[in-house]
Design a protein around this motif. Structure first.
Motif, PDB file in Angstrom:
ATOM      1  N   VAL A  40       0.760  26.458  -2.736  1.00  0.00           N
ATOM      2  CA  VAL A  40      -0.382  26.866  -2.743  1.00  0.00           C
ATOM      3  C   VAL A  40      -2.285  26.994  -3.902  1.00  0.00           C
ATOM      4  CG1 VAL A  40       1.306  28.720  -0.731  1.00  0.00           C
ATOM      5  CG2 VAL A  40       0.406  29.266  -3.470  1.00  0.00           C
ATOM      6  N   ASP A  41      -1.670  26.426  -4.442  1.00  0.00           N
ATOM      7  CA  ASP A  41      -2.207  25.940  -5.188  1.00  0.00           C
ATOM      8  C   ASP A  41      -3.511  25.266  -4.573  1.00  0.00           C
ATOM      9  OD1 ASP A  41      -4.485  26.385  -7.633  1.00  0.00           O
ATOM     10  OD2 ASP A  41      -2.340  24.840  -8.548  1.00  0.00           O
ATOM     11  N   ARG A  42      -4.801  26.207  -4.865  1.00  0.00           N
ATOM     12  CA  ARG A  42      -5.662  25.146  -3.605  1.00  0.00           C
ATOM     13  C   ARG A  42      -7.356  24.308  -5.072  1.00  0.00           C
ATOM     14  NH1 ARG A  42      -6.356  30.123  -1.827  1.00  0.00           N
ATOM     15  NH2 ARG A  42      -7.877  30.152  -2.846  1.00  0.00           N
ATOM     16  N   LEU A  43      -6.903  24.837  -6.677  1.00  0.00           N
ATOM     17  CA  LEU A  43      -7.655  24.355  -7.410  1.00  0.00           C
ATOM     18  C   LEU A  43      -7.109  22.752  -7.902  1.00  0.00           C
ATOM     19  CD1 LEU A  43      -8.781  27.713  -8.040  1.00  0.00           C
ATOM     20  CD2 LEU A  43      -9.973  26.482  -6.329  1.00  0.00           C
ATOM     21  N   SER A  44      -5.841  23.287  -8.176  1.00  0.00           N
ATOM     22  CA  SER A  44      -5.444  22.388  -9.319  1.00  0.00           C
ATOM     23  C   SER A  44      -5.326  21.175  -8.709  1.00  0.00           C
ATOM     24  CB  SER A  44      -5.040  23.083 -10.462  1.00  0.00           C
ATOM     25  OG  SER A  44      -4.405  21.434 -11.041  1.00  0.00           O
ATOM     26  N   SER A  45      -5.472  19.915  -9.318  1.00  0.00           N
ATOM     27  CA  SER A  45      -4.625  18.379  -9.113  1.00  0.00           C
ATOM     28  C   SER A  45      -3.665  17.837  -9.557  1.00  0.00           C
ATOM     29  CB  SER A  45      -5.399  17.618  -8.210  1.00  0.00           C
ATOM     30  OG  SER A  45      -6.226  18.735  -6.870  1.00  0.00           O
ATOM     31  N   ARG A  46      -3.976  18.318 -11.282  1.00  0.00           N
ATOM     32  CA  ARG A  46      -3.295  17.755 -12.329  1.00  0.00           C
ATOM     33  C   ARG A  46      -1.712  17.312 -12.153  1.00  0.00           C
ATOM     34  NH1 ARG A  46      -4.352  22.313 -16.838  1.00  0.00           N
ATOM     35  NH2 ARG A  46      -4.009  23.208 -15.142  1.00  0.00           N
ATOM     36  N   ILE A  47      -1.698  15.751 -12.856  1.00  0.00           N
ATOM     37  CA  ILE A  47      -0.324  15.814 -12.981  1.00  0.00           C
ATOM     38  C   ILE A  47       0.177  16.743 -13.621  1.00  0.00           C
ATOM     39  CG2 ILE A  47       0.357  13.666 -13.735  1.00  0.00           C
ATOM     40  CD1 ILE A  47      -1.290  11.836 -12.457  1.00  0.00           C
ATOM     41  N   GLY A  48       1.721  16.689 -13.736  1.00  0.00           N
ATOM     42  CA  GLY A  48       2.362  17.381 -15.091  1.00  0.00           C
ATOM     43  C   GLY A  48       1.829  18.961 -14.642  1.00  0.00           C
ATOM     44  N   GLY A  49       1.701  18.771 -13.436  1.00  0.00           N
ATOM     45  CA  GLY A  49       1.401  20.533 -12.475  1.00  0.00           C
ATOM     46  C   GLY A  49       2.713  21.704 -13.248  1.00  0.00           C
ATOM     47  N   SER A  50       3.982  21.022 -12.345  1.00  0.00           N
ATOM     48  CA  SER A  50       5.506  21.287 -12.238  1.00  0.00           C
ATOM     49  C   SER A  50       5.473  22.010 -14.021  1.00  0.00           C
ATOM     50  CB  SER A  50       6.566  20.436 -12.154  1.00  0.00           C
ATOM     51  OG  SER A  50       6.130  19.811 -10.937  1.00  0.00           O
ATOM     52  N   VAL A  51       5.087  21.745 -15.284  1.00  0.00           N
ATOM     53  CA  VAL A  51       5.016  22.310 -15.986  1.00  0.00           C
ATOM     54  C   VAL A  51       4.606  22.818 -16.333  1.00  0.00           C
ATOM     55  CG1 VAL A  51       5.347  21.049 -18.693  1.00  0.00           C
ATOM     56  CG2 VAL A  51       6.140  19.628 -16.926  1.00  0.00           C
ATOM     57  N   ARG A  52       3.492  23.007 -16.187  1.00  0.00           N
ATOM     58  CA  ARG A  52       2.457  24.259 -16.038  1.00  0.00           C
ATOM     59  C   ARG A  52       2.916  25.366 -15.139  1.00  0.00           C
ATOM     60  NH1 ARG A  52      -1.038  25.315 -12.735  1.00  0.00           N
ATOM     61  NH2 ARG A  52      -1.023  23.353 -11.423  1.00  0.00           N
ATOM     62  N   VAL A  53       3.150  25.247 -13.836  1.00  0.00           N
ATOM     63  CA  VAL A  53       3.818  26.276 -13.345  1.00  0.00           C
ATOM     64  C   VAL A  53       4.864  27.046 -14.060  1.00  0.00           C
ATOM     65  CG1 VAL A  53       4.969  27.263 -11.090  1.00  0.00           C
ATOM     66  CG2 VAL A  53       2.956  25.580 -11.329  1.00  0.00           C
ATOM     67  N   VAL A  54       6.424  26.023 -14.712  1.00  0.00           N
ATOM     68  CA  VAL A  54       7.084  27.002 -14.894  1.00  0.00           C
ATOM     69  C   VAL A  54       6.605  27.979 -16.301  1.00  0.00           C
ATOM     70  CG1 VAL A  54       9.625  26.198 -16.932  1.00  0.00           C
ATOM     71  CG2 VAL A  54       8.201  24.526 -14.751  1.00  0.00           C
ATOM     72  N   ARG A  55       5.846  26.520 -17.211  1.00  0.00           N
ATOM     73  CA  ARG A  55       5.461  27.425 -18.206  1.00  0.00           C
ATOM     74  C   ARG A  55       4.713  29.129 -18.449  1.00  0.00           C
ATOM     75  NH1 ARG A  55       2.681  23.809 -20.859  1.00  0.00           N
ATOM     76  NH2 ARG A  55       0.816  23.834 -19.762  1.00  0.00           N
ATOM     77  N   GLU A  56       3.939  28.779 -17.063  1.00  0.00           N
ATOM     78  CA  GLU A  56       2.990  30.337 -16.734  1.00  0.00           C
ATOM     79  C   GLU A  56       4.454  31.292 -16.133  1.00  0.00           C
ATOM     80  OE1 GLU A  56      -0.010  28.893 -14.178  1.00  0.00           O
ATOM     81  OE2 GLU A  56      -1.145  28.044 -15.437  1.00  0.00           O
ATOM     82  N   ILE A  57       5.337  30.608 -15.574  1.00  0.00           N
ATOM     83  CA  ILE A  57       5.762  31.337 -14.569  1.00  0.00           C
ATOM     84  C   ILE A  57       6.935  32.226 -16.159  1.00  0.00           C
ATOM     85  CG2 ILE A  57       8.126  32.099 -13.373  1.00  0.00           C
ATOM     86  CD1 ILE A  57       7.223  29.561 -11.487  1.00  0.00           C
ATOM     87  N   GLY A  62       7.549  37.445 -16.422  1.00  0.00           N
ATOM     88  CA  GLY A  62       9.482  37.848 -16.935  1.00  0.00           C
ATOM     89  C   GLY A  62      10.359  37.158 -17.705  1.00  0.00           C
ATOM     90  N   GLY A  63      10.405  35.522 -18.040  1.00  0.00           N
ATOM     91  CA  GLY A  63      11.537  35.404 -18.149  1.00  0.00           C
ATOM     92  C   GLY A  63      11.968  34.195 -17.426  1.00  0.00           C
ATOM     93  N   ILE A  64      13.387  33.959 -17.631  1.00  0.00           N
ATOM     94  CA  ILE A  64      14.765  33.010 -16.523  1.00  0.00           C
ATOM     95  C   ILE A  64      14.113  33.952 -15.190  1.00  0.00           C
ATOM     96  CG2 ILE A  64      16.173  32.673 -16.099  1.00  0.00           C
ATOM     97  CD1 ILE A  64      15.365  30.927 -18.433  1.00  0.00           C
ATOM     98  N   THR A  65      14.286  35.607 -15.630  1.00  0.00           N
ATOM     99  CA  THR A  65      15.285  35.953 -14.254  1.00  0.00           C
ATOM    100  C   THR A  65      13.037  35.902 -13.555  1.00  0.00           C
ATOM    101  OG1 THR A  65      13.528  38.180 -14.598  1.00  0.00           O
ATOM    102  CG2 THR A  65      16.159  38.100 -15.462  1.00  0.00           C
ATOM    103  N   ALA A  66      12.584  35.336 -13.664  1.00  0.00           N
ATOM    104  CA  ALA A  66      10.854  35.298 -12.328  1.00  0.00           C
ATOM    105  C   ALA A  66      11.270  34.099 -11.408  1.00  0.00           C
ATOM    106  CB  ALA A  66       9.608  34.689 -13.490  1.00  0.00           C
ATOM    107  N   PHE A  67      11.861  33.775 -12.328  1.00  0.00           N
ATOM    108  CA  PHE A  67      12.233  32.075 -11.375  1.00  0.00           C
ATOM    109  C   PHE A  67      13.410  32.494 -10.082  1.00  0.00           C
ATOM    110  CE2 PHE A  67      10.954  30.224 -15.464  1.00  0.00           C
ATOM    111  CZ  PHE A  67      10.501  29.480 -15.241  1.00  0.00           C
ATOM    112  N   TYR A  68      13.994  33.929 -10.057  1.00  0.00           N
ATOM    113  CA  TYR A  68      14.619  34.042  -8.917  1.00  0.00           C
ATOM    114  C   TYR A  68      13.808  35.533  -8.220  1.00  0.00           C
ATOM    115  CZ  TYR A  68      18.444  31.416 -10.277  1.00  0.00           C
ATOM    116  OH  TYR A  68      19.180  30.336 -10.430  1.00  0.00           O
ATOM    117  N   ARG A  69      12.454  35.570  -8.478  1.00  0.00           N
ATOM    118  CA  ARG A  69      11.817  36.240  -7.101  1.00  0.00           C
ATOM    119  C   ARG A  69      11.696  35.834  -5.745  1.00  0.00           C
ATOM    120  NH1 ARG A  69       8.418  39.576  -6.241  1.00  0.00           N
ATOM    121  NH2 ARG A  69       6.162  39.514  -5.243  1.00  0.00           N
ATOM    122  N   GLY A  70      11.615  37.074  -5.108  1.00  0.00           N
ATOM    123  CA  GLY A  70      12.018  36.624  -3.779  1.00  0.00           C
ATOM    124  C   GLY A  70      13.454  35.983  -3.510  1.00  0.00           C
TER     125      GLY A  70
END
Length: 312
Positions: A40-57, A62-70
């Motif tokens: 759903v990211d319409r702006l960024s096309s940078r390589i390594g986007g997965s690492v950026r998303v993990v860091r931001e989440i 809220g840390g580890i628990t945020a990865f289980y939202r939804g």
């Protein structure tokens, strides 16, 4: 096969699929969340986007628990989808065996494609509302203004603000995506039959014989076969998943006039690579998910009737 046995077999398929959906979702939900954020990211096309998303989440939500939202709609969606899919798939194959060409015992590749495609379309229509809520919850953090607090609150908000039609956003690309499952199961069934024949030099003469032979395949066989079939289907159909995710976001009605407009905008603003955002985490997710799903599914199919017989 008697009608009673056919009925029992179809429900074994359904329970096996339901169980596989629950186990695979619980194990791999965080990768699904990362993939959705990238889609759903319409702006960024940078390589390594997965690492950026993990860091931001991790840092902002809220840390580890945020990865289980939804997780709730994801479990509900996957378990219902797999259970319903295998129930329909099994019954459609039985109908094809019963009313198909009398001189042909085994189903062909096109038969498997049609059976899995039909089952996929029925499943997509029934479960699309769950996927809308799941996509919106995974695409935003719990602290984002307007984000759904839970599956129930999300359903109520969609109904109040968008009506019934809101639950069916992204249905068109979801129906197109049925081709993914159809291609996957066509390849899976044929590879399983091929492996069975190679393992047992005797060539199966009937579909029943082929099914008995497939039950003696090892878990390694199922891992390899499921991987090859998933990669085959995934390489062809991934863009539809991204398109569906875009059309199911909170602001989709404002950004896109429909599926065609979304395709045009993605192509113009992001190019061909825009249709493959999230492919990396998707590959990391789908293969383990496929392994878990099919191992649980095949083994449940084998041991559930034995358990029922022992209890009976």
């Amino acid at each position: 096969m008697t009608d009673k046995n056919a009925f029992a077999s179809s429900w074994v398929e359904s329970i096996a699929g339901f169980t596989a959906g629950v186990v695979s979702t619980v194990c791999l939900h965080p990768l699904d969340l990362i993939k959705t954020r990238l889609q759903v990211d319409r702006l960024s096309s940078r390589i390594g986007g997965s690492v950026r998303v993990v860091r931001e989440i991790y840092q902002n939500e809220g840390g580890i628990t945020a990865f289980y939202r939804g997780l709730t709609p994801n479990i509900l969606g996957n378990s219902t989808s797999w259970g319903l899919y295998f129930l329909c798939y099994s019954n459609i194959k039985d109908i094809m065996h019963k009313f198909g060409n009398p001189g042909r015992d085994n189903l062909t590749s096109s038969d498997y494609f049609i059976a899995s495609g039909t089952a996929g379309m029925l499943t997509a229509v029934f479960t699309n509302p769950i996927w809308v809520i799941k996509t919106r919850m995974l695409s935003t953090g719990s602290r984002t203004p307007g984000a759904y607090a839970s599956f129930t609150s999300g359903a109520l908000q969609i109904f109040r603000s968008e009506g019934v039609a809101g639950f069916y956003r992204g249905l068109l690309p979801a129906l197109f995506g049925v081709s993914h499952g159809a291609l996957q199961f066509m390849a899976y069934e044929q590879l399983k039959l091929y492996r069975s024949k190679k393992t047992f030099s005797t060539v199966s003469s009937t579909a029943a014989d082929a099914e008995k032979m497939s039950r003696t395949l090892s878990n390694i066989d199922f891992l390899v076969i499921s991987s090859l079939s998933k990669i085959f289907a995934g390489c062809i159909t991934y863009p539809y998943q991204l398109l569906r995710a875009r059309l199911q976001t909170y602001d989709a009605a404002v950004l896109y006039r429909g599926a065609t407009d979304a395709i045009r905008q993605i192509w113009r603003k992001e190019g061909l690579s825009g249709f493959y955002k999230g492919l990396g985490p998707n590959l990391l997710r789908v293969l383990p998910s496929t392994w878990v799903t099919f191992l649980v599914y095949e083994n449940t199919k084998i041991y559930l009737p034995k358990l029922a017989a022992n209890l009976g």
